[in-house]
Enzyme design. Sequence first.
Site, PDB file in Angstrom:
ATOM      1  CB  SER A 262      -0.960  -0.051   1.196  1.00 27.28           C
ATOM      2  OG  SER A 262      -2.003   0.880   1.055  1.00 27.28           O
TER       3      SER A 262
ATOM      4  CG  ASP B  99      -4.465  -1.609   0.517  1.00 28.17           C
ATOM      5  OD1 ASP B  99      -3.477  -2.228   0.929  1.00 28.17           O
ATOM      6  OD2 ASP B  99      -4.680  -0.413   0.792  1.00 28.17           O
TER       7      ASP B  99
END
Length: 326
Positions: free
Chosen positions: A41, A155
């Site tokens: 991320s 993510d």
Amino acid sequence: MRDVHIALALGSGAARGWAHIGVIKALNEMGIKVSIIGGTSIGSLVGAGYASGRLGEIEEWVRGMNRWQVFNLLDFGLSHGGLVVGEKVFNHAREQFGAINIEDLPIIYGAVATDLYSGREIWLRNGDVYDAARASCAMPGLLAPARYDERWLVDGGLVNPVPISLTRALGADFVIAVHLNSQLNTRTAGKSPRNMSPPSEEDKAALDVQEERVKGEDPDQGFFKHFLSQSQNYFDGVKQKFSGPEEKSPGVFGVMAGGIDIMQERITKARMAGDPADVLIQPKLGHIGILEFERGDEAIDIGYETTIRMRELIESEIELFESRLS
């Protein structure tokens, strides 16, 4: 004795991830040579900047952000699978800091994402480094999924919030991991978050500019910009909500952010129990919301100060590891 391959595993945490910049600065000051970077991320974005030799420019960019500059980098569009499409900010990063492929980076680099349909952990090891970071950062509900190598990716924090395993697979001997979510949200219910203070004159002027831009724009962007352009009423209402005696229920973003915090913390504990880092850095960032990207100054400084306080431990652990190899 062969050289020890030291890796950084930079974890997820959205806006808290600017702390990674401070951590890396402190490690550089200690003379610690990092040869492998793994990011999840926001860790993949900061890691890409470091691996490409542009961390200084990224720090300058982050420290200069205010809430309206952050807003201007958001391309709203609910029809794309998230509140924000996400192309604008990553295209901006590519333009500002230079396009480069992962294969051409001077440091070994990998990013973690999640296959939206299979749930598999995907390691991104080739192609445009900002495309990889874009896929790794696609927080469900907020940032739209990214199409990458014939997959829809979201993510990486859903499966591997602190990518120690990735750095081991890339050849790391010694892993320094940075975990940003060890301190679950520490705000007290009923208290005003720091970024909910009444607007300054600069903020009001920026809101007026945003209101003028609403006309003639597409419906998605017009809706969100119009929402934020109602400056005085909006901020007065927020101030009253958070300062009043009656405890209010959390909003949709508070629920989403809190849920992601809890999920990632539990997954991180489970994964690190079986695959621990050699050194674990855990800056105290629970008071910074995961969407408060304008608080980069504070996050960077916390990351730096936390790492400097651990200097003796970090250096002694590396020395001990090296002595075992000799």
